[in-house]
Design a protein around this motif. Structure first.
Motif, PDB file in Angstrom:
ATOM      1  N   SER A   1      32.281 -46.264 -14.200  1.00 55.84           N
ATOM      2  CA  SER A   1      33.749 -46.230 -14.195  1.00 55.84           C
ATOM      3  C   SER A   1      34.284 -46.219 -15.627  1.00 55.84           C
ATOM      4  CB  SER A   1      34.315 -47.425 -13.431  1.00 55.84           C
ATOM      5  OG  SER A   1      34.029 -48.619 -14.116  1.00 55.84           O
ATOM      6  N   TYR A   2      35.487 -45.695 -15.768  1.00 58.04           N
ATOM      7  CA  TYR A   2      36.137 -45.724 -17.075  1.00 58.04           C
ATOM      8  C   TYR A   2      37.639 -45.672 -16.876  1.00 58.04           C
ATOM      9  CZ  TYR A   2      36.591 -40.587 -16.699  1.00 58.04           C
ATOM     10  OH  TYR A   2      36.896 -39.320 -16.287  1.00 58.04           O
ATOM     11  N   TYR A   3      38.340 -46.338 -17.800  1.00 58.94           N
ATOM     12  CA  TYR A   3      39.790 -46.457 -17.703  1.00 58.94           C
ATOM     13  C   TYR A   3      40.403 -46.335 -19.089  1.00 58.94           C
ATOM     14  CZ  TYR A   3      38.586 -48.264 -13.129  1.00 58.94           C
ATOM     15  OH  TYR A   3      38.071 -48.396 -11.869  1.00 58.94           O
ATOM     16  N   GLY A   4      41.623 -45.856 -19.149  1.00 63.23           N
ATOM     17  CA  GLY A   4      42.322 -45.684 -20.418  1.00 63.23           C
ATOM     18  C   GLY A   4      42.580 -46.987 -21.148  1.00 63.23           C
ATOM     19  N   ALA A   5      42.528 -48.092 -20.440  1.00 65.59           N
ATOM     20  CA  ALA A   5      42.789 -49.396 -21.067  1.00 65.59           C
ATOM     21  C   ALA A   5      41.504 -50.215 -21.260  1.00 65.59           C
ATOM     22  CB  ALA A   5      43.784 -50.193 -20.235  1.00 65.59           C
ATOM     23  N   ARG A   6      40.328 -49.589 -21.062  1.00 62.46           N
ATOM     24  CA  ARG A   6      39.080 -50.329 -21.258  1.00 62.46           C
ATOM     25  C   ARG A   6      38.226 -49.657 -22.319  1.00 62.46           C
ATOM     26  NH1 ARG A   6      35.812 -50.971 -16.224  1.00 62.46           N
ATOM     27  NH2 ARG A   6      37.644 -52.192 -15.679  1.00 62.46           N
ATOM     28  N   GLY A   7      37.821 -50.461 -23.298  1.00 62.46           N
ATOM     29  CA  GLY A   7      36.915 -49.994 -24.343  1.00 62.46           C
ATOM     30  C   GLY A   7      35.827 -51.022 -24.549  1.00 62.46           C
ATOM     31  N   PHE A   8      35.494 -51.292 -25.815  1.00 67.63           N
ATOM     32  CA  PHE A   8      34.535 -52.353 -26.112  1.00 67.63           C
ATOM     33  C   PHE A   8      34.783 -52.879 -27.510  1.00 67.63           C
ATOM     34  CE2 PHE A   8      32.314 -48.843 -28.067  1.00 67.63           C
ATOM     35  CZ  PHE A   8      31.646 -49.393 -29.146  1.00 67.63           C
ATOM     36  N   ARG A   9      34.380 -54.100 -27.719  1.00 72.42           N
ATOM     37  CA  ARG A   9      34.439 -54.744 -29.035  1.00 72.42           C
ATOM     38  C   ARG A   9      33.013 -54.908 -29.540  1.00 72.42           C
ATOM     39  NH1 ARG A   9      39.346 -56.954 -30.247  1.00 72.42           N
ATOM     40  NH2 ARG A   9      40.833 -56.854 -28.533  1.00 72.42           N
ATOM     41  N   GLY A  10      32.866 -54.781 -30.854  1.00 69.53           N
ATOM     42  CA  GLY A  10      31.545 -54.888 -31.431  1.00 69.53           C
ATOM     43  C   GLY A  10      31.490 -55.914 -32.538  1.00 69.53           C
ATOM     44  N   SER A  11      30.262 -56.229 -32.951  1.00 68.18           N
ATOM     45  CA  SER A  11      30.063 -57.135 -34.074  1.00 68.18           C
ATOM     46  C   SER A  11      29.000 -56.547 -34.997  1.00 68.18           C
ATOM     47  CB  SER A  11      29.635 -58.520 -33.588  1.00 68.18           C
ATOM     48  OG  SER A  11      28.342 -58.487 -33.031  1.00 68.18           O
ATOM     49  N   LEU A  12      29.052 -57.018 -36.235  1.00 65.93           N
ATOM     50  CA  LEU A  12      28.124 -56.562 -37.264  1.00 65.93           C
ATOM     51  C   LEU A  12      27.791 -57.736 -38.144  1.00 65.93           C
ATOM     52  CD1 LEU A  12      26.749 -54.043 -38.681  1.00 65.93           C
ATOM     53  CD2 LEU A  12      28.739 -54.073 -40.189  1.00 65.93           C
ATOM     54  N   ARG A  13      26.510 -57.931 -38.407  1.00 64.44           N
ATOM     55  CA  ARG A  13      26.068 -58.992 -39.309  1.00 64.44           C
ATOM     56  C   ARG A  13      25.738 -58.403 -40.662  1.00 64.44           C
ATOM     57  NH1 ARG A  13      23.750 -63.844 -37.368  1.00 64.44           N
ATOM     58  NH2 ARG A  13      24.520 -64.295 -35.282  1.00 64.44           N
ATOM     59  N   VAL A  14      26.247 -59.080 -41.701  1.00 68.88           N
ATOM     60  CA  VAL A  14      26.021 -58.613 -43.079  1.00 68.88           C
ATOM     61  C   VAL A  14      25.470 -59.768 -43.885  1.00 68.88           C
ATOM     62  CG1 VAL A  14      27.063 -57.618 -45.136  1.00 68.88           C
ATOM     63  CG2 VAL A  14      27.931 -56.989 -42.880  1.00 68.88           C
TER      64      VAL A  14
END
Length: 193
Positions: A180-193
């Motif tokens: 499924s996919y919706y215009g109001a759904r994405g994703f959040r990411g993280s990055l370690r430095v």
């Protein structure tokens, strides 16, 4: 091969890009001290200067609307943790299904990409449910949108995937078909430095 639309394949940075990014990150850092109390920007920048290969991923996080900021420090690994801190799920990462398997399984009206494909192409990790809940302790995010989160393998094997949002002052975890996919759904990411 995974589909990586909307992600720059060119990991070469111009001379101006790192300087521009550092300026944006520093301003965001200074304007949101509640996200990283007790951490010093000079030490964060020193880490970035020593790990310039991570700048490309941060540029992609910024370019796709994530507004990355420092949200923590892992003392054991000596790593700063950047996370997408846009008020809503990043605009450049919405209308996508969960993973490549779900993208391939969809026969009609396929989305352009998947969350897992995009995160991998960007060199970042999708948030887990626990990381999402920790982020919400800093301030309220996704009051109008939702974000895919890493899904346990047993749920994924049955065709499902998890997403979260914040409503009524609470974090809610839901399930949906991974395709499924919706215009109001994405994703959040993280990055370690």
């Amino acid at each position: 091969m995974t589909k990586v639309d909307n992600i720059s394949n060119n990991k070469e940075l111009s001379l101006e890009q790192p300087e521009e990014l550092l300026s944006v990150l520093k301003a965001r850092y200074e304007n949101n001290m509640h996200r990283h109390e007790g951490l010093e920007w000079a030490k964060v920048q020193a880490k970035l200067d020593a790990n310039t290969e991570k700048l490309w991923s941060l540029i992609e996080m910024e370019r796709t609307g994530g507004e990355p900021d420092v949200v923590g420090y892992d003392e054991k690994k000596d790593e700063y943790i950047f996370c997408d801190c846009s008020a809503e799920s990043p605009k450049g990462r919405r209308s996508i299904c969960y993973d490549h398997e779900a993208l391939e399984a969809r026969k009609k009206h396929k989305p352009e990409n998947s969350a897992i494909n995009m995160a991998t192409a960007m060199g970042i990790e999708m948030l887990t449910e626990q990381q999402y809940r920790e982020l919400q302790k800093l301030e309220s995010f996704d009051l109008k949108t939702s974000s895919w989160v890493q899904t346990p393998e047993d749920v994924r094997k049955l065709g499902g995937a998890l997403f979260c949002d914040c409503r009524y002052g609470q974090v809610f975890v839901y399930h949906n078909g991974a395709d499924s996919y919706y215009g109001a759904r994405g994703f959040r990411g993280s990055l370690r430095v």
